[in-house]
Design an enzyme around this catalytic site. Structure first.
Site, PDB file in Angstrom:
ATOM      1  N   PRO A  68      95.673  30.528 -11.601  1.00 42.34           N
ATOM      2  CG  PRO A  68      96.417  28.933 -13.148  1.00 42.34           C
ATOM      3  CD  PRO A  68      95.186  29.443 -12.456  1.00 42.34           C
ATOM      4  N   GLY A  69      98.597  32.551 -11.947  1.00 38.06           N
ATOM      5  CA  GLY A  69      99.229  33.645 -12.694  1.00 38.06           C
ATOM      6  C   GLY A  69     100.701  33.322 -12.872  1.00 38.06           C
ATOM      7  NE  ARG A  70     104.520  33.574  -7.756  1.00 37.88           N
ATOM      8  CZ  ARG A  70     104.945  34.734  -7.263  1.00 37.88           C
ATOM      9  NH1 ARG A  70     106.111  35.204  -7.612  1.00 37.88           N
ATOM     10  NH2 ARG A  70     104.198  35.417  -6.405  1.00 37.88           N
ATOM     11  NE  ARG A  80     108.105  38.674  -7.385  1.00 34.79           N
ATOM     12  CZ  ARG A  80     108.838  37.637  -6.990  1.00 34.79           C
ATOM     13  NH1 ARG A  80     109.980  37.351  -7.588  1.00 34.79           N
ATOM     14  NH2 ARG A  80     108.434  36.874  -6.006  1.00 34.79           N
ATOM     15  CE1 TYR A 113     105.707  41.605  -3.105  1.00 33.39           C
ATOM     16  CE2 TYR A 113     107.149  40.519  -4.675  1.00 33.39           C
ATOM     17  CZ  TYR A 113     105.983  41.213  -4.379  1.00 33.39           C
ATOM     18  OH  TYR A 113     105.103  41.501  -5.384  1.00 33.39           O
ATOM     19  CB  CYS A 159     119.812  57.174  -6.932  1.00 30.92           C
ATOM     20  SG  CYS A 159     120.533  57.756  -8.465  1.00 30.92           S
ATOM     21  CD  GLU A 160     115.916  54.081  -3.349  1.00 33.06           C
ATOM     22  OE1 GLU A 160     115.989  53.510  -2.246  1.00 33.06           O
ATOM     23  OE2 GLU A 160     115.281  55.124  -3.547  1.00 33.06           O
ATOM     24  CE1 TYR A 215     101.289  39.255  -9.521  1.00 36.89           C
ATOM     25  CE2 TYR A 215     102.507  37.201  -9.416  1.00 36.89           C
ATOM     26  CZ  TYR A 215     101.307  37.874  -9.412  1.00 36.89           C
ATOM     27  OH  TYR A 215     100.134  37.177  -9.302  1.00 36.89           O
TER      28      TYR A 215
END
Ligand SMILES: *Cc1c(COP(=O)(O)O)cnc(C)c1O
Length: 479
Positions: A329-331, A375, A379, A406-407, A436
């Protein structure tokens, strides 16, 4: 308690899942780190530390990480899986997926809580060594490990290299032979269980870059079968077992259980074909967390019990011993430990033609954005936010929290109801930014990366300092 009629405030621009909050000051405990509260004055606080104090001391934006939350999640996974699997195979090894968030301090917590560490690059190996983690407690992942990374891992006495392809199997074997040692390996298999956020589907799994396929093509042995034969016949390779990782942000234990069943069936087939018992089975990571009120993650105990059940009955049915189980496990350990603290800057309301009507959306600009949390851009990830510097009784307004880059895709929280009286200088907190975010961050627009502040038992300290302009330009050779 609501002082307004929520139904009248519903925006036609809001996504269907987003409810107008009864009380915008409410903190959902599954979304926020343990120890988050509102003070009597209405300010957000972590472990009793008010966000205004934290902002004064560390600036904004800043990642505010609850060390207590991190440690308790690490223990929860370790204890729940140990309890569930101990009767079957003597216990489990929990590998924290370092790629989700890692620095020396965090690696030390991982070690202190009795977890091992998964790495996937030379940099992560170097960090683990610096944190004093023994090589035997490390796993090395990756679909394109360099010779230097394999070499380094073997020099460190790595506990396992998770081999991703037939090509890599040869390379690990060659490097180990040159070093006159045996490389401990797991084979990463693709069991055809591909997780897709809230659900999993058993199709199209072959068409991605990771792992060894278990499927036969034209009656030929599968890449997984071939890898077993090569590994077992290779004097410099020690085949410990098999591995799979079916995806990320998965809520149901069904996908993990199905993958476990497929890999155990594979282990039984290896025994029949080669007379060898593979002793380890790694079921990967990917356990989901709550980013908004909509997400309902399972407790580690529930996941562990369901998975142990399937592993136990499957081994019995196949007549094989239960291999040593590991998970990654990470998240689920670090994700909900952290919120990002921003200061509100420019506010702007835009009007959108909706049928015959005109609907409004308020854009709330903060002093960070896709550079500290890519993120949403990468995604389409969903987040929520709360006004952190004070309580507000003002009616909620459909808002979009955007960054300073600037996006136009530079969105932090695509849709949230935030109080109408939100003003420049207010602090805004976005939870669920532990995994992440910092690791995927960038210096886009020459923006320095924010600091990471660890909070434990009423005390805050820097574990990663924020970048300075000097940091930004030190690699520009003509500066
Ligand atoms: C990313 C990854 C993990 C961790 O995934 P989470 O969703 O953070 O739990 C575990 N194992 C492997 C092989 C991975 O690539």
């Amino acid at each position: 308690m609501s002082t307004y009629q929520t139904t009248q405030l519903e925006s036609p621009l809001a996504p269907e899942w987003l409810a107008v909050p009864d009380d915008g000051n409410h903190l959902n405990p599954t979304v926020w780190p343990q120890g988050t509260s509102r003070t009597e004055g209405g300010e957000l606080a972590l472990s009793g530390l008010r966000v205004s104090e934290l902002a004064d001391r560390f600036g904004t934006p800043a990642y505010i990480l609850s060390e207590d939350h991190f440690r308790s999640r690490a223990r929860a996974f370790r204890d729940a899986f140990t309890a569930a699997f101990e009767p079957l195979c003597g216990g489990v090894d929990v590998y924290y997926a370092g790629k989700s968030f890692l620095c020396v301090e965090v690696a030390k917590w991982v070690k202190e809580e009795g977890l091992r560490l998964d790495t996937c690059s030379g940099g992560e190996l170097a960090l683990a060594a610096r944190a004093g983690i023994d090589g035997s407690e490390l796993g090395l992942h990756g679909n394109n490990k360099s010779d230097a990374e394999i070499d380094r891992a073997l020099d460190m006495g790595v506990g396992r290299i998770v081999v991703d392809s037939l090509h890599e199997l040869e390379r690990v074997g060659d490097i180990a032979r040159m070093k006159r040692l045996r490389a401990p390996i797991l084979l990463r298999l693709t069991p055809g269980v591909h997780a897709e956020t809230h659900d999993y589907i058993a199709t199209a799994h072959e068409d991605q870059k990771f792992g060894l396929s278990m499927a036969q093509v034209h009656g030929e042995p599968s890449p997984a079968d071939k890898a077993v034969s090569v590994a077992l016949g290779h004097p410099s390779l020690e085949l410990l077992g098999v591995h799979c990782h079916i995806g990320s942000q998965i809520f149901s234990p069904d996908g993990f259980a199905l993958a476990a069943e497929k890999l155990l069936t594979f282990i039984a087939a290896v025994r029949d074909a080669h007379g060898v018992s593979l002793e380890e089975l790694d079921l990967g990571g990917g356990y989901g967390i709550a980013y908004t009120d909509l997400d309902d993650p399972k407790e580690p105990t529930e996941l562990a019990t369901a998975m142990a059940d399937v592993v136990g009955t499957t081994c019995e049915r196949l007549g094989i011993g239960v291999p040593r189980i590991s998970i990654e496990p990470g998240r689920a350990i670090v994700g909900s430990s952290t919120f990002t603290l921003y200061a509100v800057g420019t506010l702007k309301t835009i009007h959108v033609q909706q049928g015959g009507d005109v609907a409004e959306r308020r854009y709330v600009s903060v002093d960070g954005g896709m550079s500290d949390n890519p993120r949403p851009v990468l995604y389409g990830a969903t987040y929520t936010a709360t006004l952190a510097s004070r309580r507000s009784g003002a009616p909620p307004v459909l808002s979009r929290v955007v960054g300073k880059h600037c996006e136009s895709g530079d969105i932090v929280v695509k849709d949230a109801y935030l109080p109408a009286d939100l003003a420049t200088g207010d602090l805004l907190a976005v939870p669920g930014t532990g995994a992440y975010c910092w690791v995927l961050g960038s210096n886009y627009n020459y923006t320095p990366r924010p600091p990471v502040v660890a909070v434990s038992q009423g005390k805050a300290r820097l574990i990663l300092r924020g970048e300075t302009e000097e940091d930004l330009f030190q690699r520009d050779v003509s500066w």
